[in-house]
Design a protein around this motif. Structure first.
Motif, PDB file in Angstrom:
ATOM      1  N   UNK A 152       5.854   2.626  -3.527  1.00 10.00           N
ATOM      2  CA  UNK A 152       7.268   2.376  -3.832  1.00 10.00           C
ATOM      3  C   UNK A 152       7.572   2.718  -5.281  1.00 10.00           C
ATOM      4  N   UNK A 153       6.688   3.476  -5.908  1.00  7.62           N
ATOM      5  CA  UNK A 153       6.926   3.939  -7.268  1.00  7.62           C
ATOM      6  C   UNK A 153       6.354   3.051  -8.345  1.00  7.62           C
ATOM      7  N   UNK A 154       5.765   1.923  -7.979  1.00  4.02           N
ATOM      8  CA  UNK A 154       5.158   1.044  -8.967  1.00  4.02           C
ATOM      9  C   UNK A 154       6.123   0.123  -9.680  1.00  4.02           C
ATOM     10  N   UNK A 155       7.387   0.107  -9.269  1.00  4.74           N
ATOM     11  CA  UNK A 155       8.381  -0.736  -9.937  1.00  4.74           C
ATOM     12  C   UNK A 155       8.960  -1.803  -9.012  1.00  4.74           C
ATOM     13  N   UNK A 156       9.010  -1.533  -7.733  1.00  2.00           N
ATOM     14  CA  UNK A 156       9.585  -2.463  -6.765  1.00  2.00           C
ATOM     15  C   UNK A 156       8.547  -3.501  -6.361  1.00  2.00           C
ATOM     16  N   UNK A 157       8.931  -4.770  -6.407  1.00  2.00           N
ATOM     17  CA  UNK A 157       8.009  -5.844  -6.041  1.00  2.00           C
ATOM     18  C   UNK A 157       8.196  -6.241  -4.575  1.00  2.00           C
ATOM     19  N   UNK A 158       7.064  -6.468  -3.911  1.00  2.00           N
ATOM     20  CA  UNK A 158       7.029  -6.962  -2.543  1.00  2.00           C
ATOM     21  C   UNK A 158       6.096  -8.163  -2.489  1.00  2.00           C
ATOM     22  N   UNK A 159       6.282  -8.997  -1.500  1.00  2.00           N
ATOM     23  CA  UNK A 159       5.385 -10.132  -1.324  1.00  2.00           C
ATOM     24  C   UNK A 159       3.975  -9.656  -1.021  1.00  2.00           C
ATOM     25  N   UNK A 160       2.987 -10.310  -1.591  1.00  2.00           N
ATOM     26  CA  UNK A 160       1.613  -9.860  -1.437  1.00  2.00           C
ATOM     27  C   UNK A 160       1.204  -9.791   0.028  1.00  2.00           C
ATOM     28  N   UNK A 161       1.751 -10.684   0.860  1.00  2.85           N
ATOM     29  CA  UNK A 161       1.377 -10.681   2.266  1.00  2.85           C
ATOM     30  C   UNK A 161       2.101  -9.614   3.071  1.00  2.85           C
ATOM     31  N   UNK A 162       3.009  -8.879   2.421  1.00  2.00           N
ATOM     32  CA  UNK A 162       3.654  -7.726   3.046  1.00  2.00           C
ATOM     33  C   UNK A 162       2.984  -6.428   2.600  1.00  2.00           C
ATOM     34  N   UNK A 163       1.865  -6.548   1.884  1.00  3.57           N
ATOM     35  CA  UNK A 163       1.149  -5.381   1.370  1.00  3.57           C
ATOM     36  C   UNK A 163      -0.345  -5.506   1.665  1.00  3.57           C
ATOM     37  N   UNK A 164      -1.061  -4.463   1.303  1.00  9.29           N
ATOM     38  CA  UNK A 164      -2.518  -4.485   1.412  1.00  9.29           C
ATOM     39  C   UNK A 164      -3.151  -4.439   0.023  1.00  9.29           C
ATOM     40  N   UNK A 165      -2.460  -4.994  -0.927  1.00  9.06           N
ATOM     41  CA  UNK A 165      -2.937  -5.051  -2.308  1.00  9.06           C
ATOM     42  C   UNK A 165      -4.259  -5.810  -2.391  1.00  9.06           C
ATOM     43  N   UNK A 166      -5.150  -5.402  -3.304  1.00  4.97           N
ATOM     44  CA  UNK A 166      -6.405  -6.143  -3.486  1.00  4.97           C
ATOM     45  C   UNK A 166      -6.229  -7.478  -4.197  1.00  4.97           C
ATOM     46  N   UNK A 167      -5.071  -7.692  -4.818  1.00 14.04           N
ATOM     47  CA  UNK A 167      -4.860  -8.911  -5.609  1.00 14.04           C
ATOM     48  C   UNK A 167      -4.304 -10.010  -4.723  1.00 14.04           C
ATOM     49  N   UNK A 168      -5.191 -10.597  -3.926  1.00 18.67           N
ATOM     50  CA  UNK A 168      -4.832 -11.562  -2.899  1.00 18.67           C
ATOM     51  C   UNK A 168      -5.564 -12.884  -3.149  1.00 18.67           C
ATOM     52  N   UNK A 169      -5.135 -13.958  -2.491  1.00 21.34           N
ATOM     53  CA  UNK A 169      -5.882 -15.214  -2.643  1.00 21.34           C
ATOM     54  C   UNK A 169      -7.361 -15.044  -2.288  1.00 21.34           C
ATOM     55  N   UNK A 170      -7.631 -14.283  -1.213  1.00 20.03           N
ATOM     56  CA  UNK A 170      -8.996 -13.901  -0.864  1.00 20.03           C
ATOM     57  C   UNK A 170      -9.040 -12.372  -0.829  1.00 20.03           C
ATOM     58  N   UNK A 171      -9.786 -11.739  -1.715  1.00 19.39           N
ATOM     59  CA  UNK A 171      -9.749 -10.273  -1.829  1.00 19.39           C
ATOM     60  C   UNK A 171     -10.494  -9.569  -0.703  1.00 19.39           C
ATOM     61  N   UNK A 172      -9.951  -9.670   0.513  1.00 18.86           N
ATOM     62  CA  UNK A 172     -10.569  -9.075   1.688  1.00 18.86           C
ATOM     63  C   UNK A 172      -9.795  -7.844   2.134  1.00 18.86           C
ATOM     64  N   UNK A 173     -10.523  -6.829   2.568  1.00 18.73           N
ATOM     65  CA  UNK A 173      -9.923  -5.626   3.111  1.00 18.73           C
ATOM     66  C   UNK A 173     -10.259  -5.483   4.587  1.00 18.73           C
ATOM     67  N   UNK A 174      -9.431  -4.738   5.308  1.00 18.86           N
ATOM     68  CA  UNK A 174      -9.602  -4.522   6.744  1.00 18.86           C
ATOM     69  C   UNK A 174      -9.400  -3.044   7.023  1.00 18.86           C
ATOM     70  N   UNK A 175     -10.370  -2.394   7.634  1.00 16.43           N
ATOM     71  CA  UNK A 175     -10.281  -0.962   7.899  1.00 16.43           C
ATOM     72  C   UNK A 175     -10.725  -0.655   9.315  1.00 16.43           C
ATOM     73  N   UNK A 176      -9.992   0.247   9.946  1.00 14.44           N
ATOM     74  CA  UNK A 176     -10.369   0.743  11.264  1.00 14.44           C
ATOM     75  C   UNK A 176     -10.941   2.146  11.077  1.00 14.44           C
ATOM     76  N   UNK A 177     -12.180   2.358  11.480  1.00 17.71           N
ATOM     77  CA  UNK A 177     -12.847   3.648  11.292  1.00 17.71           C
ATOM     78  C   UNK A 177     -13.402   4.133  12.625  1.00 17.71           C
ATOM     79  N   UNK A 178     -13.619   5.430  12.687  1.00 16.90           N
ATOM     80  CA  UNK A 178     -14.185   6.030  13.892  1.00 16.90           C
ATOM     81  C   UNK A 178     -15.706   5.946  13.828  1.00 16.90           C
ATOM     82  N   UNK A 179     -16.307   5.450  14.895  1.00 16.01           N
ATOM     83  CA  UNK A 179     -17.765   5.337  14.960  1.00 16.01           C
ATOM     84  C   UNK A 179     -18.336   6.643  15.519  1.00 16.01           C
ATOM     85  N   UNK A 180     -19.064   7.369  14.687  1.00 15.61           N
ATOM     86  CA  UNK A 180     -19.607   8.663  15.094  1.00 15.61           C
ATOM     87  C   UNK A 180     -21.011   8.553  15.669  1.00 15.61           C
TER      88      UNK A 180
END
Length: 231
Positions: free
Chosen positions: A78-106
């Motif tokens: 969003x250009x780095x200027x518009x603020x959104x709620x952290x729970x509406x994003x996948x930002x790493x700066x979360x109460x628990x810094x967890x990521x979720x990724x779907x990958x193809x198993x080869x």
């Protein structure tokens, strides 16, 4: 977080955050390997997993330098200027810094020293990222064709045309060239940086890749040894 156990780490070509795809599954030309920790190398734990085409990875933003979370963040798309709620994003700066990724198993290869090694495509993790869990992707439950993507639908970005001079492309290992080219085409720059005179760079497969972007054309300008390569 104290109760979570690291079960694996990912081994991939990105040793820094810059250049990593913004979401999983966007660039399937990029392959990575999941190396299990010794306590979780029992082949029985993977029985049946090869029947699935995709898996979920639950992992940690282990290189996030900011220790405190914020209720709002500035999504780069969003250009780095518009603020959104952290729970509406996948930002790493979360109460628990967890990521979720779907990958193809080869592939699942059973190495005599490392146990089951998973080869995956489309990961958006940095080399060495700790993984807390692996789960199968279930199309009947996980796929929602009618889902709405919020502001992310309108900020997906465009693919760039990549000009990769032959003498520079020759310096990239042949089995890494298509993945690197695809990563460049995805435009690794922050959305708010659009200076045609600026030279950008990121590390990939032991190399430092330099490039410039003019409108929708990305030109690779140099390929150098990665002087910050991990030992």
């Amino acid at each position: 977080m104290e109760n979570l156990k690291v079960i694996a780490h990912i081994k991939c070509d990105f040793t820094t955050k810059f250049g990593i795809p913004r979401q999983s599954g966007l660039i399937e030309e990029l392959q990575a390997k999941i190396i299990m920790e010794p306590a979780y190398r029992d082949p029985a734990a993977f029985r049946g997993l090869s029947d699935f085409s995709h898996i979920w990875l639950i992992w940690a933003f282990s290189e996030s330098k900011k220790k405190n979370w914020s209720a709002t963040v500035r999504p780069p798309r969003l250009g780095g200027n518009t603020r959104m709620g952290v729970f509406a994003t996948r930002s790493p700066y979360r109460p628990n810094p967890l990521g979720l990724s779907c990958v193809k198993l080869l592939d699942i290869c059973y190495d005599p020293n490392l146990g089951p090694v998973l080869t995956v495509a489309g990961a958006d993790l940095m080399d060495g990222t700790p993984i807390y869990d692996i789960k199968p992707y279930l199309p009947l439950a996980d796929c929602r064709p009618d889902a709405i993507g919020g502001f992310a639908e309108h900020t997906a970005g465009t693919r760039l045309q990549v000009i990769f001079p032959a003498h520079l492309a020759a310096q990239v290992p042949a089995d890494r060239l298509s993945g690197l080219t695809a990563a460049l085409a995805g435009d690794p720059r922050p959305a708010y940086q659009n200076d045609p005179l600026r030279e950008y760079g990121f590390t990939f497969a032991g190399l430092e890749v330099k490039f410039k972007v003019t409108e929708d054309i990305l030109t690779v300008t140099d390929i150098l040894p990665d002087t910050f390569k991990k030992s």
